[in-house]
Write a protein that holds these residues in place. Sequence first.
Motif, PDB file in Angstrom:
ATOM      1  N   PRO A  12       9.325  39.808  46.524  1.00  0.00           N
ATOM      2  CA  PRO A  12       9.219  38.389  46.995  1.00  0.00           C
ATOM      3  C   PRO A  12       9.870  37.332  45.984  1.00  0.00           C
ATOM      4  O   PRO A  12       9.397  37.537  44.857  1.00  0.00           O
ATOM      5  N   ILE A  13      10.598  36.248  46.534  1.00  0.00           N
ATOM      6  CA  ILE A  13      10.848  35.311  45.611  1.00  0.00           C
ATOM      7  C   ILE A  13      10.369  33.956  46.393  1.00  0.00           C
ATOM      8  O   ILE A  13      10.408  33.792  47.648  1.00  0.00           O
ATOM      9  N   ALA A  14       9.817  32.974  45.603  1.00  0.00           N
ATOM     10  CA  ALA A  14       9.238  31.919  45.748  1.00  0.00           C
ATOM     11  C   ALA A  14       9.622  30.605  44.872  1.00  0.00           C
ATOM     12  O   ALA A  14      10.304  31.255  43.950  1.00  0.00           O
ATOM     13  N   GLY A  41       6.959  39.756  41.798  1.00  0.00           N
ATOM     14  CA  GLY A  41       7.470  38.694  42.480  1.00  0.00           C
ATOM     15  C   GLY A  41       8.030  37.615  41.563  1.00  0.00           C
ATOM     16  O   GLY A  41       7.957  37.845  40.139  1.00  0.00           O
ATOM     17  N   HIS A  42       8.848  36.803  41.916  1.00  0.00           N
ATOM     18  CA  HIS A  42       9.442  35.582  41.166  1.00  0.00           C
ATOM     19  C   HIS A  42       9.154  34.419  41.734  1.00  0.00           C
ATOM     20  O   HIS A  42       9.072  34.067  42.942  1.00  0.00           O
ATOM     21  N   MET A  63      18.244  34.781  51.220  1.00  0.00           N
ATOM     22  CA  MET A  63      18.415  34.924  49.777  1.00  0.00           C
ATOM     23  C   MET A  63      17.205  35.811  49.137  1.00  0.00           C
ATOM     24  O   MET A  63      17.042  36.035  48.028  1.00  0.00           O
ATOM     25  N   GLY A  64      15.983  36.179  50.186  1.00  0.00           N
ATOM     26  CA  GLY A  64      14.964  36.754  49.699  1.00  0.00           C
ATOM     27  C   GLY A  64      13.801  36.095  49.675  1.00  0.00           C
ATOM     28  O   GLY A  64      13.049  36.305  48.858  1.00  0.00           O
ATOM     29  N   PHE A  65      13.982  34.548  49.563  1.00  0.00           N
ATOM     30  CA  PHE A  65      12.829  33.721  49.426  1.00  0.00           C
ATOM     31  C   PHE A  65      11.763  33.982  50.649  1.00  0.00           C
ATOM     32  O   PHE A  65      12.159  33.971  51.742  1.00  0.00           O
ATOM     33  N   TRP A 265       2.428  33.748  50.122  1.00  0.00           N
ATOM     34  CA  TRP A 265       3.824  34.398  49.703  1.00  0.00           C
ATOM     35  C   TRP A 265       3.657  35.742  48.912  1.00  0.00           C
ATOM     36  O   TRP A 265       4.504  36.690  49.220  1.00  0.00           O
ATOM     37  N   PHE A 266       2.613  35.887  48.254  1.00  0.00           N
ATOM     38  CA  PHE A 266       2.450  37.192  47.397  1.00  0.00           C
ATOM     39  C   PHE A 266       1.368  37.906  47.759  1.00  0.00           C
ATOM     40  O   PHE A 266       1.215  39.071  47.227  1.00  0.00           O
TER      41      PHE A 266
END
Length: 282
Positions: A12-14, A41-42, A63-65, A265-266
């Motif tokens: 996961p990307i935020a 995650g990022h 884009m994976g967000f 998100w995570f």
Amino acid sequence: MDDQPQASRHVPIAGVIGWPIAHSRSPILHGHWLKRYGIAGHYIPVPVAPEDLAEVLRAMPRMGFVGANVTIPHKESVLALADVVTDRAALIGAANTLIFRPDGKIHADNTDGYGFIANIRQHQPDWVPDLGPAAVIGAGGAARAVVASLLESGVTELRITNRTRIRAEQIRSEFGAKVVVYDWAEAGNMLDGAMTVVNATSMGMEGKPALRIPLDALAPGTLATDLVYTPLMTPFLEEAQARGCHIVDGLGMLLHQAAPGFERWFGRRPEVDDELRRAVLA
């Protein structure tokens, strides 16, 4: 055949979107939590010019967000672009937290008010919202979140002042009869009898004008808090402390408002503690 584990394909990307964005402490904050909990995650800063906002928001989920924080100047604009807006974000008129749902819909929320109250509860657990009137200095977006959260907490009278009176009047028209507007010239009088006083302006921040309001009416035992956290100890908080007030700095609001988004998100509710404060201040 691709035998890569499923989990490693979907990290996961935020991030945080704003213009400019280099100053944001959110990447340090979320990065600290990701490292602390060992989460793959990022969280990255995403500079987005106003004219590109709609296009970028629609592209981010592809884009994976999984979501994003929103800061100046996009907090109002994202409401019109979101598919789902929470009641509190609609009431405040701004969003600071976006969730990109699996179905592609954008969910907009505002956690600033939650962060404001959680900060007070952490540092002044004996605070009683309905002990007396609350006084809010400022009527911008952050002030609106503060007003909403104070009224929800049980404050029975909320006094507000702003250099441009019409903005304070607008808050009264939207939030109801518990809100009492004071002229900027009468800001010192507004503090008389107030048991909770909030500076919700940027005055007193490094590089900004000082908050020039007489604080003589501040009574010992009043809760005084500032949304500014650079410096942590603003001149307003220094004088309030000297007058016997209980003070709460503004950094905790930044930390606490981030927690609900991180959890969504995570998948883990993060802790707001001294270790986190030190990491963000460093």
